[in-house]
Write a protein that holds these residues in place. Structure first.
Motif, PDB file in Angstrom:
ATOM      1  N   ALA A  57       0.830  -1.205   0.000  1.00  0.00           N
ATOM      2  CA  ALA A  57       0.000   0.000   0.000  1.00  0.00           C
ATOM      3  C   ALA A  57       0.869   1.261   0.000  1.00  0.00           C
ATOM      4  CB  ALA A  57      -0.928  -0.012   1.219  1.00  0.00           C
ATOM      5  N   ALA A  58       1.914   1.253   0.811  1.00  0.00           N
ATOM      6  CA  ALA A  58       2.798   2.422   0.878  1.00  0.00           C
ATOM      7  C   ALA A  58       3.538   2.618  -0.432  1.00  0.00           C
ATOM      8  CB  ALA A  58       3.794   2.248   2.022  1.00  0.00           C
ATOM      9  N   LEU A  59       3.953   1.517  -1.058  1.00  0.00           N
ATOM     10  CA  LEU A  59       4.663   1.603  -2.333  1.00  0.00           C
ATOM     11  C   LEU A  59       3.753   2.180  -3.417  1.00  0.00           C
ATOM     12  CD1 LEU A  59       7.189   1.022  -4.010  1.00  0.00           C
ATOM     13  CD2 LEU A  59       6.352  -1.327  -4.318  1.00  0.00           C
ATOM     14  N   ALA A  60       2.523   1.687  -3.484  1.00  0.00           N
ATOM     15  CA  ALA A  60       1.587   2.186  -4.487  1.00  0.00           C
ATOM     16  C   ALA A  60       1.303   3.677  -4.263  1.00  0.00           C
ATOM     17  CB  ALA A  60       0.285   1.385  -4.440  1.00  0.00           C
ATOM     18  N   GLY A  61       1.144   4.061  -2.998  1.00  0.00           N
ATOM     19  CA  GLY A  61       0.878   5.458  -2.691  1.00  0.00           C
ATOM     20  C   GLY A  61       2.041   6.364  -3.047  1.00  0.00           C
TER      21      GLY A  61
END
Length: 729
Positions: A57-61
């Protein structure tokens, strides 16, 4: 952490936030850092990477944020670069830009159009936009055709930092160790001014370099290390010469002051006459009580106006600093243990109001200390010094102190700065200093960093930056973990250097980077290109890529401060005689048998002495074989430094009287009296400033630099007065 995030995704996420997943301590060796360190560093940057789902999730964000972002938070333009900032060239065609010039600089801002496809010759190009901008930190607004907007800080910096005004030499000293017969138990700013005036006029010196004079964490016992301060922005009033405060002369009732003067005399005599260690806490207690009396005297109208101007210039930062010290008097020096309502500096307004008198007291102390620091610099320059006082910027601050309290938003919670394992310390190092968050610095246009530099450059002719590699990356150690389980976090070195160049240029000040130890490839070259001088210490200058022999003088770099030793190393006399090995042996610090250490140390000294002899640098009057005429050999060491092309050459002041003891012995705390030793002669007898400046041994050592006198701003030295000086052939 529950579960282990996928290595590839964690690595990508870490890379997008400047967190390293590996590092290279040597060209042929790569070390992978623990995933736990990466996760902890990301958490300190506000990124949850505790589970595989959180990582994804953090990577996509983050990837989405970077795709949609028009501008980074801070953009750098080096004045004279015809290309303009690269970040502007990447904008979509037709992007509308507006620049609001920094307050106090010329121009009111204007609009332009730029971006990809605008054409090299279009007046709306990025280069045209910044071409007429004055130096400063401006506000840049971008409006893309698709409606996206962005605001950024635009740093326009000089291409290089100021260079030293000619080649010169100077003295290196830890100020607390420089006691005079007028100081109150430790060296003070009056002593610094006296030393600078003497060294400039009598020895033709161009500078005096001192330890960090930052504000210490209050309380007793306080941390004696000047490298773990409470605040780096404000100086410590323990360095004040009380008698030099103008209001001192107008204290009506002298009874209490006279009693305090007697106590100060006893502290001074204990150190100089009885061999006691410097007791900083006792000195401050006497000075604090004296200052309570002195500050009760009202300021005259001119002094009041100067004080008000100082308060206005430093604003909220000064109020926070004084409030911290006022609150610490009531609740103790560690703000992390204060009542909940006081831990947030913005929610402590009521408590500040109740302590208004104490806040005003500590505000006055900051002003008085700043004034005496600026006075010392004036004395140095009036004495003919080309540079003046070189101040030292510590790499960080104490987690319990004023800066960590007032600037919680820019410090990485739960992390500490240190160093990874290396050849000198297989266990790594944890310095106990919370690091700045690079993302928060960039978001503010590096405002805390700019304010810090501007405050120091008020009174510094030059600034030494401890561990200057920290402008590029710092080793972050998670709280509770050993330093071996940390990782590197990268900073925007271009922005850090641009801000440094901007503030140093405004002050006309030289910058020296302490770049000893393991340095990432390319760092020294980047620093040199921007005009930051390096640090070269004789014992470390060897041909490490060849036969390992001492590096001949002509192969030393020119853009550096060259010295024989530092505060963390043995004095030159101890190195030449092997006394440093005996000291470490007594303290149980040797890592191999004492006999092997002695043999290696003797071989090292002999190799250097052989080179000095082959170059004809030993006195022709020296008697006996190498190693038997200590004073002559120390002079030869400094003749060698003079043979190098180094722009600045530093003389460790204790070398002038044969002191054997290092001021700090890394790896020790209670075992050795770090930061508490007065300058002493070869027998360990303390030498006061008045005796030091008259010492034939010191004068003979400084005469080595006779050929540097009479040049540039230092034209008032001994050579101009016909005093003897060395000549090299």
């Amino acid at each position: 952490m529950t579960g282990a995030p996928a290595d590839a995704e964690l690595s990508r996420l870490a890379g997008l936030h400047g967190v390293a997943v590996s590092y290279r301590p040597a060209p042929d060796r790569t070390v992978t850092v623990p995933a736990s360190a990466v996760v902890a560093a990301l958490a300190a940057l506000g990124v949850d990477a505790g589970t595989p789902d959180a990582v994804r999730a953090a990577l996509a964000g983050r990837e989405r944020e970077l795709r949609q972002r028009l501008l980074p938070p801070t953009v750098v333009h080096w004045a004279g670069d015809p290309r303009g900032p690269a970040a502007l060239g990447d904008l979509p065609a037709g992007t509308r830009l507006r620049v609001e010039a920094e307050e106090g600089t010329e121009g009111t801002g204007w609009e332009s159009y730029g971006g990809a496809g605008a054409g090299e010759d279009a007046p709306s190009s990025a280069a045209a936009l910044v071409a007429g901008l004055p130096l400063g930190v401006h506000r840049l607004t971008a409006l893309a055709p698709d409606g996206r907007t962005a605001r950024a800080h635009l740093v326009v910096a000089p291409d290089r930092l100021p260079a030293p005004p000619g080649r010169t030499h100077g003295l290196l000293v830890q100020l607390y160790s420089l006691l005079s017969r007028r100081s109150w138990g430790m060296g003070d700013l009056g002593d610094l001014a006296e030393l600078a005036g003497w060294a400039g006029r009598t020895a033709g010196a161009g500078f005096v370099q001192v330890n960090p004079l930052h504000s210490a964490v209050p309380g007793a016992p306080t941390d004696p290390s000047p490298y773990r301060p409470s605040s780096r922005r404000f100086p410590d009033p323990v360095h004040l010469r009380i008698e030099d405060v103008p209001e001192y002369a107008y204290v009506a009732d002298r009874t209490r002051l006279d009693a305090l003067l007697e106590r100060a005399a006893r502290l001074r005599a204990a150190v100089l006459d009885k061999g006691a260690l410097i007791d900083r806490d006792a000195v401050w207690e006497v000075k604090r009580q004296a200052l309570e009396e002195v500050l009760a005297v009202p300021l005259g109208p001119g002094r009041q106006a100067a004080y008000d101007a100082f308060c206005t210039a430093h604003g909220q930062a000064l109020d926070d600093h004084a409030a911290y010290h006022a609150l610490a008097e009531v609740h103790g020096p560690d703000w992390r243990a204060w009542p909940d309502g006081l831990r947030d500096p913005r929610s402590a307004a009521t408590a500040r109001a109740h302590l208004a008198d104490r806040v005003a007291f500590h505000t006055r102390l900051a002003w008085l200390t700043d004034g005496q620091l600026r006075a010392a610099q004036r004395v140095a320059r009036e004495a003919g010094m080309a540079v003046g006082i070189v101040h030292d910027l510590a790499v960080g601050v104490h987690p319990a102190g004023a800066d960590a309290w007032a600037q919680q938003d820019v410090f990485a919670a739960g992390m500490s700065v240190g160093a990874p394992p290396d050849a000198f310390n297989a266990r790594g190092q944890d310095w106990g200093l919370p690091p700045w968050r690079p993302d928060r610095l960039a978001a503010t246009g590096y405002a805390p960093y700019r304010a810090l530099l501007r405050a120091l450059f008020r009174y510094a002719g030059a600034l030494r930056i401890d561990h200057v590699m920290g402008l590029f990356r710092l080793w972050w150690v998670p709280e509770g973990s050993p330093p071996t389980e940390g990782t590197y976090v990268h900073y925007d070195a271009e922005a850090m250097l641009a801000v440094l160049a901007l503030e140093a240029g405004r002050a006309g000040a030289v910058v020296i980077g302490e770049d000893l130890g393991t340095v990432e490839p390319g760092v020294r070259e980047t620093l040199q290109r921007r005009g930051v001088l390096g640090t070269s210490v004789l014992w470390f200058e060897r041909d490490w890529t060849g036969d390992g022999r001492p590096l001949p003088p002509e192969r030393w770099r020119a853009d550096c401060l060259a010295t024989a030793t530092t505060h963390d190393l043995p004095p030159t006399a101890a190195r030449l005689t092997g006394d440093h090995v005996e000291l470490r042996d007594r303290l149980g610090l040797l890592t191999r048998p004492a006999g092997e250490e002695r043999t290696a140390a003797a071989a090292d000294a002999a190799e250097w002495l052989a080179l000095l002899g082959s170059l004809g640098l030993l006195d022709s009057t020296a008697t006996g074989p190498p190693g038997t005429d200590e004073e002559a050999e120390i002079r030869a060491v400094h003749r060698f430094l003079l043979r190098t092309p180094a722009r600045l050459i530093g003389v460790w002041l204790p070398d002038g009287v044969g002191d054997r003891r290092p001021q700090n012995l890394p790896g020790t705390s209670a075992e050795y009296p770090n930061w508490r030793l007065p300058i002493a002669d070869r027998t360990g007898r303390p030498v006061p400033l008045e005796e030091l400046t008259a010492a034939p041994r010191l004068r003979a050592l400084l005469e080595v630099f006779g050929q540097l006198r009479g040049g540039g701003a230092a034209a008032t030295g001994p050579r101009a007065r016909g005093l003897p000086g060395d000549s090299l052939t």
